[in-house]
Design an enzyme around this catalytic site. Structure first.
Site, PDB file in Angstrom:
ATOM      1  N   GLY A  18       0.764  -1.227   0.000  1.00  0.00           N
ATOM      2  CA  GLY A  18       0.000   0.000   0.000  1.00  0.00           C
ATOM      3  C   GLY A  18       0.800   1.286   0.000  1.00  0.00           C
ATOM      4  O   GLY A  18       1.829   1.411  -0.677  1.00  0.00           O
ATOM      5  N   TYR A 155     -11.686   4.429  14.684  1.00  0.00           N
ATOM      6  CA  TYR A 155     -10.657   4.718  13.679  1.00  0.00           C
ATOM      7  C   TYR A 155     -10.534   6.221  13.447  1.00  0.00           C
ATOM      8  O   TYR A 155      -9.430   6.771  13.396  1.00  0.00           O
ATOM      9  CB  TYR A 155     -10.998   3.994  12.378  1.00  0.00           C
ATOM     10  CG  TYR A 155     -10.036   4.301  11.251  1.00  0.00           C
ATOM     11  CD1 TYR A 155      -8.697   3.923  11.334  1.00  0.00           C
ATOM     12  CD2 TYR A 155     -10.468   4.974  10.109  1.00  0.00           C
ATOM     13  CE1 TYR A 155      -7.806   4.201  10.300  1.00  0.00           C
ATOM     14  CE2 TYR A 155      -9.587   5.255   9.068  1.00  0.00           C
ATOM     15  CZ  TYR A 155      -8.264   4.876   9.178  1.00  0.00           C
ATOM     16  OH  TYR A 155      -7.378   5.162   8.160  1.00  0.00           O
TER      17      TYR A 155
END
Length: 266
Positions: A18, A155
């Site tokens: 990523g 998150y």
């Protein structure tokens, strides 16, 4: 533009895939020696090998940053070949748990993985930078720190904490030659995002080629001024700039790489 990274040593946490992998590759292409970090040795080695095959210099560090022991192992491996000049705190995790399922335990674990992991590396790497009088600490944050969604509250909160700690660190490092900044991506087209968008496309009526699906998903889901998802290399470019001498007058800043997704005047 020569970023003058030749001779610098960079540790990029969470760089076995990523955004982290893209960042490690670009820093290496700019001349830095890169320490690729991950928990999976095979994937981590594959990224390092790709850098070496492209003519760069790379080493690996394996360890789980959510524990002190793992952070020690990563720091020891990263420092074994020389002092680390650039620390990119990218490692972290996210899920799609809504408020009703985000228990206190989920909040605590997410905070440990996404916030305390970075703190562990700062404690182990930033001190030597201060003593040498030069260093760069770059934290990967996110737009949800500023404009959180109703879902993933745990998150969202950890991104806000990452932004906050990076600015606090900049104040702590005042006058030392070490800077601390945040790169805040929007929706970036890493493999996991493309897989998610593809899987939910039928339910949203996004059809056609991938380019058509991306355009529709952007319009419906993450409307921005550019009209597409960002690319990992675009985030990596911001990191590389902040890692360089060219960014010596930037500290405590949040650099948004989000296509204008976050509607903020500040």
């Amino acid at each position: 533009m020569d970023l003058n990274l030749t001779g610098r040593r960079a540790l990029v946490t969470g760089s076995s895939n990523g955004l982290g992998a893209a960042t490690a590759r670009l820093l290496a292409a700019e001349g830095a020696t890169v320490v690729v970090h991950g928990r999976d040795a095979v994937r981590t080695r594959a990224v390092a090998d790709s850098i070496i095959a492209a003519g760069g210099t790379a080493h690996i560090a394996i360890g789980d940053l959510s524990t002190d022991e793992g952070a020690d192992a990563v720091a020891d491996a990263a420092l074994a070949g020389g002092p680390v000049d650039i620390l990119v705190n990218n490692a972290g995790a996210y899920d799609h748990i809504p408020w009703k399922d985000a228990t206190a335990g989920v909040w605590a674990e997410t905070y440990n993985v996404n916030v305390l992991s970075g703190v562990r590396m700062i404690h182990r790497i930033a001190g030597p930078m201060r003593r040498r009088g030069w260093g760069r600490v770059i934290t990967i944050g996110g737009g949800l720190a500023l404009q959180p969604m109703d879902a993933q509250p745990h998150y969202n909160a950890t991104l806000a904490a990452r932004h906050n700690l990076a600015v606090s660190l900049a104040r702590e490092l005042k006058g030392t030659g070490v800077t601390s900044n945040v790169v805040s991506p929007g929706a970036i087209l890493v493999d996991s995002v493309q897989e998610l968008v593809t899987s939910i496309a039928p339910a949203h009526g996004w059809t056609g080629t991938w380019a058509e699906i991306e355009a529709a998903a952007t319009e419906d889901w993450i409307p921005n001024d550019i009209g597409r998802f960002g690319r990992p290399e675009e985030v990596a470019a911001a990191v590389a700039y902040l890692a360089s001498d060219r960014a010596a007058y930037i500290s405590g800043a949040i650099i948004r790489v989000d296509g204008g997704l976050i509607r903020s005047a500040f």
